[in-house]
Design a protein around this motif. Structure first.
Motif, PDB file in Angstrom:
ATOM      1  N   ALA A 196       0.828  -1.206   0.000  1.00 14.78           N
ATOM      2  CA  ALA A 196       0.000   0.000   0.000  1.00 14.78           C
ATOM      3  C   ALA A 196       0.865   1.260   0.000  1.00 14.78           C
ATOM      4  O   ALA A 196       0.587   2.229  -0.719  1.00 14.78           O
ATOM      5  CB  ALA A 196      -0.928  -0.007   1.211  1.00 14.78           C
ATOM      6  N   LEU A 197       1.946   1.245   0.792  1.00 15.18           N
ATOM      7  CA  LEU A 197       2.830   2.406   0.853  1.00 15.18           C
ATOM      8  C   LEU A 197       3.571   2.623  -0.469  1.00 15.18           C
ATOM      9  O   LEU A 197       3.763   3.756  -0.910  1.00 15.18           O
ATOM     10  CB  LEU A 197       3.840   2.238   1.988  1.00 15.18           C
ATOM     11  CG  LEU A 197       3.315   2.504   3.403  1.00 15.18           C
ATOM     12  CD1 LEU A 197       4.346   2.089   4.436  1.00 15.18           C
ATOM     13  CD2 LEU A 197       2.962   3.970   3.584  1.00 15.18           C
ATOM     14  N   GLU A 198       3.991   1.537  -1.095  1.00 15.88           N
ATOM     15  CA  GLU A 198       4.683   1.650  -2.378  1.00 15.88           C
ATOM     16  C   GLU A 198       3.754   2.255  -3.431  1.00 15.88           C
ATOM     17  O   GLU A 198       4.182   3.058  -4.270  1.00 15.88           O
ATOM     18  CB  GLU A 198       5.195   0.279  -2.818  1.00 15.88           C
ATOM     19  CG  GLU A 198       6.423  -0.172  -2.019  1.00 15.88           C
ATOM     20  CD  GLU A 198       6.764  -1.628  -2.247  1.00 15.88           C
ATOM     21  OE1 GLU A 198       5.981  -2.317  -2.939  1.00 15.88           O
ATOM     22  OE2 GLU A 198       7.814  -2.078  -1.749  1.00 15.88           O
ATOM     23  N   ALA A 199       2.474   1.856  -3.390  1.00 14.62           N
ATOM     24  CA  ALA A 199       1.499   2.434  -4.329  1.00 14.62           C
ATOM     25  C   ALA A 199       1.323   3.931  -4.077  1.00 14.62           C
ATOM     26  O   ALA A 199       1.251   4.736  -5.014  1.00 14.62           O
ATOM     27  CB  ALA A 199       0.164   1.710  -4.195  1.00 14.62           C
ATOM     28  N   LYS A 200       1.283   4.315  -2.786  1.00 17.69           N
ATOM     29  CA  LYS A 200       1.159   5.741  -2.445  1.00 17.69           C
ATOM     30  C   LYS A 200       2.397   6.524  -2.896  1.00 17.69           C
ATOM     31  O   LYS A 200       2.295   7.649  -3.389  1.00 17.69           O
ATOM     32  CB  LYS A 200       0.973   5.909  -0.929  1.00 17.69           C
ATOM     33  CG  LYS A 200      -0.412   5.545  -0.426  1.00 17.69           C
ATOM     34  CD  LYS A 200      -0.519   5.826   1.071  1.00 17.69           C
ATOM     35  CE  LYS A 200      -1.895   5.494   1.601  1.00 17.69           C
ATOM     36  NZ  LYS A 200      -2.008   5.741   3.062  1.00 17.69           N
ATOM     37  N   MET A 201       3.569   5.907  -2.723  1.00 12.25           N
ATOM     38  CA  MET A 201       4.817   6.560  -3.119  1.00 12.25           C
ATOM     39  C   MET A 201       4.814   6.880  -4.615  1.00 12.25           C
ATOM     40  O   MET A 201       5.272   7.935  -5.045  1.00 12.25           O
ATOM     41  CB  MET A 201       6.001   5.649  -2.796  1.00 12.25           C
ATOM     42  CG  MET A 201       6.428   5.682  -1.342  1.00 12.25           C
ATOM     43  SD  MET A 201       7.477   7.093  -0.936  1.00 12.25           S
ATOM     44  CE  MET A 201       8.980   6.655  -1.798  1.00 12.25           C
ATOM     45  N   ASN A 202       4.299   5.948  -5.400  1.00 11.44           N
ATOM     46  CA  ASN A 202       4.282   6.125  -6.857  1.00 11.44           C
ATOM     47  C   ASN A 202       3.359   7.267  -7.285  1.00 11.44           C
ATOM     48  O   ASN A 202       3.570   7.894  -8.325  1.00 11.44           O
ATOM     49  CB  ASN A 202       3.848   4.826  -7.542  1.00 11.44           C
ATOM     50  CG  ASN A 202       4.899   3.732  -7.386  1.00 11.44           C
ATOM     51  OD1 ASN A 202       6.081   4.013  -7.230  1.00 11.44           O
ATOM     52  ND2 ASN A 202       4.464   2.475  -7.415  1.00 11.44           N
ATOM     53  N   CYS A 203       2.329   7.519  -6.481  1.00  8.90           N
ATOM     54  CA  CYS A 203       1.352   8.562  -6.828  1.00  8.90           C
ATOM     55  C   CYS A 203       1.658   9.912  -6.180  1.00  8.90           C
ATOM     56  O   CYS A 203       1.168  10.946  -6.637  1.00  8.90           O
ATOM     57  CB  CYS A 203      -0.059   8.123  -6.422  1.00  8.90           C
ATOM     58  SG  CYS A 203      -0.623   6.615  -7.263  1.00  8.90           S
TER      59      CYS A 203
END
Length: 439
Positions: free
Chosen positions: A134-141
């Motif tokens: 979930a954090l990696e997805a947030k980082m990408n956005c």
């Protein structure tokens, strides 16, 4: 299968499910598990292949007779024509069930780690991995720099939690109790135990009130026997919390009105005593580890080498500890030097070759890989002692040379045999070939 011999486990059921699609939600299996008051091993069958799936299932401790369904574990898909698995030898159905379930779990247990504790640790690891995704997805956005820095710090903390030994809790009736080794014995978080016994939403306040009550009852030495020790928190920082050894904890819980007091006292005695036993007699720890490997289905010849490797590794780390290597990072650096010299691979690279995530690499080595690892580490230990090496740089030089000795032997073996020593073979593959068909 129908057996007798344990008051909780009177039956283990095997369900064959024919699939039209290779994927089946655990929610479907959970509905079946919740409807049937026995442990179940599912065999999913699809186009000539079989996959085993099972949940950790246990009876509730409240006397209701209700069965609790916990985490699910699965094998790899294997050919349905593979030989059937031989059932483990067990004196009762509960032990048989646990030994069978161990074969479905791809994370190796720690020394003396019970099935319930292993499952709780896996739940934490899975939780952290979900949070990582979930954090990696947030980082990408995320576009704001400050927010990215904040998210990255959290990512690093969770990665550290997954990779390190910080995910280490004792488990009583499904509840987490933090513990830490201090001066040769286990010390337990008092607040955690208060919460387990009382169910209080504010256990710190309950403990504060209880300390005053115990002082009024004449237990004046309580404050001398409580020690503040630090545990890691969710923000990655360490905070001190009141801790007590088993003897002091027994006295504290006597003043807490709860039906769980007696079971908890027995649990504390067992958890504390087992570790003290191992300190006084290391052979007990090795015997427990050997029994765990046997439950997992490893061959006896492999287990003998693994046990010897553990002793060699302990001998080496004892030298590191007294010669200036203090942190887990320094241990990792030295280990990588040995592995690089022996196999031309660092530990993480070696895991990738074997298709592993965070599993213990050595639990997936072949016999010859274990032997070469032992040679590299035993040689490094001898160099430390012969040279009286002190400090990280001399230790690193010894590690490089110790690994090189094992590497030279490996290359000689490869030259004479015409085959590489390092292979993608791992214990999961062994299980797939030998142990996954249940009848």
């Amino acid at each position: 299968m129908l057996f007798c011999g344990h008051n909780e486990f009177t039956e283990i059921q095997i369900f064959d499910i024919l699939l039209k699609d290779p994927e089946l939600s655990n929610e479907v299996l959970g509905a079946i598990d919740k409807a049937i008051p026995y442990p179940i091993f599912f065999r999913l069958c699809y186009e000539g292949r079989i996959k085993g799936v099972a949940a950790y299932k246990r009876m509730a401790v409240d006397g209701s007779g209700k069965w609790l369904v916990d985490e699910y574990f699965a094998t790899e898909w294997t050919d349905s024509t593979n030989p059937a698995m031989s059932l483990p030898v067990a004196l009762d159905l509960k032990t048989l069930y646990e030994q069978m379930l161990f074969m479905y779990i791809d994370l190796s247990p720690r020394e003396g780690e019970a099935l319930e504790t292993l499952v709780e640790r896996i739940k934490l690891i899975r939780k952290y991995r979900r949070e990582l995704q979930a954090l990696e997805a947030k980082m990408n956005c995320e576009k704001q720099f400050n927010r990215k820095v904040e998210l990255n710090a959290r990512l690093e903390h969770i990665n550290h939690m997954v990779k390190s030994d910080l995910i280490r809790v004792a488990v009583f009736e499904g509840k987490h109790i933090r513990k830490i080794m201090n001066e040769g014995e286990w010390w337990f978080s008092v607040v955690d135990i208060v919460e387990v016994l009382t169910g209080s939403n504010i256990p710190k306040r309950y403990w504060s009130d209880l300390k005053r009550k115990l002082a009024k009852e004449g237990y004046s030495e309580l404050y001398d026997k409580i020690v503040q020790l630090k545990f890691v928190a969710a923000d990655g920082k360490y905070y001190a919390t009141d801790c007590a050894n088993p003897e002091t904890m027994f006295r504290i819980i006597q003043s807490i009105p709860s039906p769980k007091v007696e079971p908890l006292k027995q649990w504390l005695a067992r958890v504390g005593y087992e570790r003290l036993e191992e300190i006084e007699n290391p052979e007990i720890s090795m015997e427990r580890m050997q029994a765990l490997y046997e439950k997992k289905g490893y061959p006896k010849e492999w287990i003998d080498k693994r046990m010897r490797g553990i002793a060699v590794r302990q001998d080496l780390t004892d030298e590191w500890k007294t010669r200036g290597a203090k942190t887990s990072l320094e241990y990792a650096v030295l280990t990588n030097e040995i592995m690089q010299g022996a196999f031309d691979l660092k530990v993480d690279e070696y895991r990738q070759v074997k298709g592993l995530a965070r599993e213990n690499l050595r639990d997936h080595m072949t016999d010859i890989e274990l032997i070469l690892t032992m040679l590299g580490e035993a040689t490094t230990t001898k160099l430390h002692r012969d040279r009286d090496s002190q400090g990280i740089e001399p230790l690193k030089k010894d590690a490089q040379e110790g690994g090189a000795v094992a590497g030279s032997t490996r290359r000689d073996i490869e030259k004479r045999s015409g085959k590489p020593v390092v292979t993608g073979e791992n214990f999961k593959g062994l299980i797939g070939k030998r142990k996954k068909k249940i009848t």
